[in-house]
Design a protein around this motif. Sequence first.
Motif, PDB file in Angstrom:
ATOM      1  N   UNK A  26      58.688  42.045  20.569  1.00 20.67           N
ATOM      2  CA  UNK A  26      59.943  41.800  19.869  1.00 20.67           C
ATOM      3  C   UNK A  26      61.122  42.143  20.768  1.00 20.67           C
ATOM      4  N   UNK A  27      61.043  43.235  21.488  1.00 21.02           N
ATOM      5  CA  UNK A  27      62.118  43.601  22.422  1.00 21.02           C
ATOM      6  C   UNK A  27      62.331  42.481  23.430  1.00 21.02           C
ATOM      7  N   UNK A  28      61.246  41.944  23.960  1.00 16.67           N
ATOM      8  CA  UNK A  28      61.359  40.835  24.911  1.00 16.67           C
ATOM      9  C   UNK A  28      62.000  39.615  24.262  1.00 16.67           C
ATOM     10  N   UNK A  29      61.595  39.324  23.031  1.00 18.58           N
ATOM     11  CA  UNK A  29      62.143  38.168  22.307  1.00 18.58           C
ATOM     12  C   UNK A  29      63.647  38.323  22.078  1.00 18.58           C
ATOM     13  N   UNK A  30      64.069  39.565  21.801  1.00 15.89           N
ATOM     14  CA  UNK A  30      65.479  39.831  21.534  1.00 15.89           C
ATOM     15  C   UNK A  30      66.293  40.067  22.803  1.00 15.89           C
ATOM     16  N   UNK A  31      65.590  40.260  23.919  1.00 16.70           N
ATOM     17  CA  UNK A  31      66.280  40.523  25.182  1.00 16.70           C
ATOM     18  C   UNK A  31      66.853  41.925  25.271  1.00 16.70           C
ATOM     19  N   UNK A  32      66.139  42.897  24.674  1.00 12.96           N
ATOM     20  CA  UNK A  32      66.575  44.295  24.754  1.00 12.96           C
ATOM     21  C   UNK A  32      65.488  45.127  25.437  1.00 12.96           C
ATOM     22  N   UNK A  35      63.155  50.827  25.339  1.00  7.69           N
ATOM     23  CA  UNK A  35      63.742  52.098  24.894  1.00  7.69           C
ATOM     24  C   UNK A  35      64.706  51.879  23.725  1.00  7.69           C
ATOM     25  N   UNK A  36      65.428  50.771  23.787  1.00  9.13           N
ATOM     26  CA  UNK A  36      66.347  50.459  22.690  1.00  9.13           C
ATOM     27  C   UNK A  36      65.558  50.160  21.416  1.00  9.13           C
ATOM     28  N   UNK A  37      64.488  49.401  21.560  1.00  9.23           N
ATOM     29  CA  UNK A  37      63.641  49.085  20.403  1.00  9.23           C
ATOM     30  C   UNK A  37      63.077  50.369  19.794  1.00  9.23           C
ATOM     31  N   UNK A  38      62.620  51.285  20.630  1.00  7.23           N
ATOM     32  CA  UNK A  38      62.079  52.553  20.128  1.00  7.23           C
ATOM     33  C   UNK A  38      63.145  53.369  19.397  1.00  7.23           C
TER      34      UNK A  38
END
Length: 83
Positions: A26-32, A35-38
């Motif tokens: 999901x982080x990759x999909x959102x481009x974040x 660490x931000x996702x966590x």
Amino acid sequence: MGQPQVAVYARTLARAALLSGGPIALANKLGVRAEQMEAWLSGAEEIPPATFLKLVDVVMDAALAALQQPSSSSPTSDNPLHP
């Protein structure tokens, strides 16, 4: 941000992560960054409104895809509309 809104944001984030194959995907999909996702998943940081709208898109896209596929399983087994 009020408690009900925080809960909706958190549930939507968790559902989008599940539908995307996990938090990293999901982080990759959102481009974040991961660490931000966590930070969002742990509740350490609030999810920005623009990101929330992207999460809604992820969940809705999965729901629409599920509705377009014929399914021989029960209606709630893999249906993104039913957690």
